[in-house]
Motif scaffolding. Sequence first.
Motif, PDB file in Angstrom:
ATOM      1  N   ASN A  40       3.748  12.270  -3.396  1.00 15.44           N
ATOM      2  CA  ASN A  40       4.763  12.587  -4.605  1.00 15.44           C
ATOM      3  C   ASN A  40       4.228  13.674  -5.652  1.00 15.44           C
ATOM      4  OD1 ASN A  40       6.870  10.695  -3.669  1.00 15.44           O
ATOM      5  ND2 ASN A  40       6.036   9.179  -4.890  1.00 15.44           N
ATOM      6  N   LYS A  41       2.932  14.062  -5.428  1.00 11.32           N
ATOM      7  CA  LYS A  41       2.477  15.049  -6.459  1.00 11.32           C
ATOM      8  C   LYS A  41       2.141  14.182  -7.652  1.00 11.32           C
ATOM      9  CE  LYS A  41       3.187  19.074  -4.065  1.00 11.32           C
ATOM     10  NZ  LYS A  41       4.169  19.015  -2.777  1.00 11.32           N
ATOM     11  N   ALA A  42       2.038  12.800  -7.847  1.00 10.47           N
ATOM     12  CA  ALA A  42       1.770  12.222  -9.049  1.00 10.47           C
ATOM     13  C   ALA A  42       0.333  12.011  -9.330  1.00 10.47           C
ATOM     14  CB  ALA A  42       2.641  10.748  -8.929  1.00 10.47           C
ATOM     15  N   LEU A  43      -0.242  12.907  -9.547  1.00  7.33           N
ATOM     16  CA  LEU A  43      -1.705  12.902  -9.729  1.00  7.33           C
ATOM     17  C   LEU A  43      -1.905  13.588 -11.279  1.00  7.33           C
ATOM     18  CD1 LEU A  43      -2.465  14.449  -6.351  1.00  7.33           C
ATOM     19  CD2 LEU A  43      -2.756  12.041  -7.028  1.00  7.33           C
ATOM     20  N   LEU A  82      -0.070   7.724 -12.580  1.00  8.49           N
ATOM     21  CA  LEU A  82       0.039   6.587 -11.766  1.00  8.49           C
ATOM     22  C   LEU A  82      -0.664   5.561 -12.415  1.00  8.49           C
ATOM     23  CD1 LEU A  82      -1.775   6.380  -8.514  1.00  8.49           C
ATOM     24  CD2 LEU A  82      -1.978   8.566  -9.981  1.00  8.49           C
ATOM     25  N   GLU A  83      -0.105   4.176 -12.190  1.00  8.71           N
ATOM     26  CA  GLU A  83      -0.678   3.109 -12.954  1.00  8.71           C
ATOM     27  C   GLU A  83      -0.346   1.698 -11.919  1.00  8.71           C
ATOM     28  OE1 GLU A  83      -0.620   0.239 -16.823  1.00  8.71           O
ATOM     29  OE2 GLU A  83       0.758   2.092 -16.686  1.00  8.71           O
ATOM     30  N   VAL A  84      -1.251   1.017 -11.472  1.00 11.02           N
ATOM     31  CA  VAL A  84      -1.024  -0.054 -10.898  1.00 11.02           C
ATOM     32  C   VAL A  84      -0.804  -1.458 -12.070  1.00 11.02           C
ATOM     33  CG1 VAL A  84      -1.755  -2.181  -9.152  1.00 11.02           C
ATOM     34  CG2 VAL A  84      -2.053   0.466  -8.819  1.00 11.02           C
ATOM     35  N   THR A  85       0.433  -2.088 -11.926  1.00 13.42           N
ATOM     36  CA  THR A  85       0.677  -2.990 -12.916  1.00 13.42           C
ATOM     37  C   THR A  85       0.308  -4.471 -12.510  1.00 13.42           C
ATOM     38  OG1 THR A  85       3.028  -2.858 -12.472  1.00 13.42           O
ATOM     39  CG2 THR A  85       2.024  -1.683 -14.126  1.00 13.42           C
ATOM     40  N   SER A  86       0.445  -4.738 -10.888  1.00 14.92           N
ATOM     41  CA  SER A  86       0.448  -5.943 -10.330  1.00 14.92           C
ATOM     42  C   SER A  86       0.054  -5.941  -8.968  1.00 14.92           C
ATOM     43  CB  SER A  86       1.624  -6.939 -10.644  1.00 14.92           C
ATOM     44  OG  SER A  86       2.570  -6.412  -9.797  1.00 14.92           O
ATOM     45  N   LEU A  87      -0.562  -6.966  -8.561  1.00 15.87           N
ATOM     46  CA  LEU A  87      -0.935  -6.892  -7.125  1.00 15.87           C
ATOM     47  C   LEU A  87      -0.828  -8.229  -6.757  1.00 15.87           C
ATOM     48  CD1 LEU A  87      -1.688  -5.738  -4.206  1.00 15.87           C
ATOM     49  CD2 LEU A  87      -4.195  -5.656  -5.189  1.00 15.87           C
ATOM     50  N   MET A  97       1.941  -7.490  -2.181  1.00 20.19           N
ATOM     51  CA  MET A  97       3.073  -6.703  -3.176  1.00 20.19           C
ATOM     52  C   MET A  97       2.352  -6.076  -4.243  1.00 20.19           C
ATOM     53  SD  MET A  97       7.017  -7.732  -4.391  1.00 20.19           S
ATOM     54  CE  MET A  97       7.517  -6.668  -5.882  1.00 20.19           C
ATOM     55  N   LEU A  98       2.652  -4.823  -4.381  1.00 18.67           N
ATOM     56  CA  LEU A  98       2.058  -3.971  -5.448  1.00 18.67           C
ATOM     57  C   LEU A  98       3.099  -3.494  -6.246  1.00 18.67           C
ATOM     58  CD1 LEU A  98      -1.033  -1.534  -5.663  1.00 18.67           C
ATOM     59  CD2 LEU A  98       1.354  -0.852  -6.163  1.00 18.67           C
ATOM     60  N   THR A  99       3.025  -3.697  -7.579  1.00 23.05           N
ATOM     61  CA  THR A  99       4.047  -2.838  -8.413  1.00 23.05           C
ATOM     62  C   THR A  99       3.129  -1.841  -9.285  1.00 23.05           C
ATOM     63  OG1 THR A  99       5.373  -4.615  -8.374  1.00 23.05           O
ATOM     64  CG2 THR A  99       5.713  -3.043 -10.209  1.00 23.05           C
ATOM     65  N   GLY A 100       3.596  -0.623  -9.585  1.00 25.30           N
ATOM     66  CA  GLY A 100       2.997   0.235 -10.507  1.00 25.30           C
ATOM     67  C   GLY A 100       4.020   1.507 -10.868  1.00 25.30           C
ATOM     68  N   THR A 101       3.429   2.252 -11.389  1.00 24.10           N
ATOM     69  CA  THR A 101       4.244   3.516 -11.932  1.00 24.10           C
ATOM     70  C   THR A 101       3.731   4.853 -11.746  1.00 24.10           C
ATOM     71  OG1 THR A 101       3.378   3.379 -14.033  1.00 24.10           O
ATOM     72  CG2 THR A 101       5.556   2.314 -13.948  1.00 24.10           C
ATOM     73  N   GLN A 102       4.802   5.775 -11.277  1.00 26.83           N
ATOM     74  CA  GLN A 102       3.906   7.184 -10.737  1.00 26.83           C
ATOM     75  C   GLN A 102       4.932   7.893 -11.516  1.00 26.83           C
ATOM     76  OE1 GLN A 102       4.136   7.868  -6.445  1.00 26.83           O
ATOM     77  NE2 GLN A 102       2.950   6.142  -6.559  1.00 26.83           N
ATOM     78  N   ALA A 103       4.647   9.061 -12.141  1.00 30.16           N
ATOM     79  CA  ALA A 103       5.288  10.203 -12.885  1.00 30.16           C
ATOM     80  C   ALA A 103       5.445  11.163 -11.753  1.00 30.16           C
ATOM     81  CB  ALA A 103       4.682  10.714 -14.204  1.00 30.16           C
ATOM     82  N   VAL A 104       6.779  11.343 -11.227  1.00 26.31           N
ATOM     83  CA  VAL A 104       7.167  12.291 -10.257  1.00 26.31           C
ATOM     84  C   VAL A 104       8.185  13.118 -10.465  1.00 26.31           C
ATOM     85  CG1 VAL A 104       6.366  10.601  -8.469  1.00 26.31           C
ATOM     86  CG2 VAL A 104       8.806  10.829  -8.994  1.00 26.31           C
ATOM     87  N   ALA A 105       7.989  14.422  -9.777  1.00 23.30           N
ATOM     88  CA  ALA A 105       9.174  15.299  -9.964  1.00 23.30           C
ATOM     89  C   ALA A 105       9.994  15.375  -8.542  1.00 23.30           C
ATOM     90  CB  ALA A 105       8.455  16.860 -10.246  1.00 23.30           C
ATOM     91  N   LYS A 106      11.326  15.476  -8.681  1.00 26.43           N
ATOM     92  CA  LYS A 106      12.169  15.628  -7.344  1.00 26.43           C
ATOM     93  C   LYS A 106      12.206  17.041  -7.132  1.00 26.43           C
ATOM     94  CE  LYS A 106      15.392  13.005  -6.130  1.00 26.43           C
ATOM     95  NZ  LYS A 106      16.531  12.294  -5.912  1.00 26.43           N
ATOM     96  N   ARG A 116       9.567  15.590 -14.797  1.00 29.44           N
ATOM     97  CA  ARG A 116       8.826  14.559 -14.325  1.00 29.44           C
ATOM     98  C   ARG A 116       9.502  13.367 -14.846  1.00 29.44           C
ATOM     99  NH1 ARG A 116       4.871  16.343 -11.397  1.00 29.44           N
ATOM    100  NH2 ARG A 116       3.511  14.473 -11.175  1.00 29.44           N
ATOM    101  N   ASN A 117       9.736  12.339 -13.613  1.00 30.93           N
ATOM    102  CA  ASN A 117      10.512  11.176 -13.951  1.00 30.93           C
ATOM    103  C   ASN A 117       9.540   9.912 -13.634  1.00 30.93           C
ATOM    104  OD1 ASN A 117      12.782  12.597 -13.993  1.00 30.93           O
ATOM    105  ND2 ASN A 117      12.984  12.620 -11.740  1.00 30.93           N
TER     106      ASN A 117
END
Length: 191
Positions: A76-79, A84-89, A107-116, A122-123
């Motif tokens: 996703n080129k979210a580098l 990117l951040e992992v919030t739970s595993l 199950m992992l939940t996280g966020t990523q800043a990505v562009a379509k 970036r979303n």
Amino acid sequence: MQSIQSSRPLFGGALSAALPHDVTDISELREIPDNQEVFAHCHTDQSLIVEVLEFQEQVQDEDAAKYHFEDIAGSNKALGPGALEVTSLVALPRSELSMSQCRSAWMLTGTQAVAKFNESARNTVTVHVGLFRLPQFTTDLLVTFNDPLSISPDSSSSAAAVEKQSTEAWTVQDFHRLLQSLTLHDPGLFG
């Protein structure tokens, strides 16, 4: 209101899972790699991906979901800082899963800043990853739920963000039901 889900065959019936309402099969719109099933919500920018991947032998079970999350971030080129951040595993109890063949599930939940579409806007997307480890088939089965958290006004997805507010969007509970219902019918899928 609870989402109505139906069990749907995946990979020609080798797998099945309860998918949430308002699902569009993206393979009907464009070519999808053979190792993926991709679905999008009809009215929001949410998506679900079921992927058959090579088992990552070098990664311990508890680290494998993070490994795949970071791999998705790279795709996703979210580098970069804060991208990117992992919030739970959490480990998924095998007793609650239909996928009895897995050695472990996470199950992992996280966020990523990505562009379509390589846009500059970036979303922020909440990425839920379900991972089923199947070493006997040299397979990591990955299920990803992409749920946009905030959409840049300059993004091509900004209209979908408005639609999401007025539509019954998919929930984490829908994703949990999908993970719990995922069933293997034909191990031949894994080669």
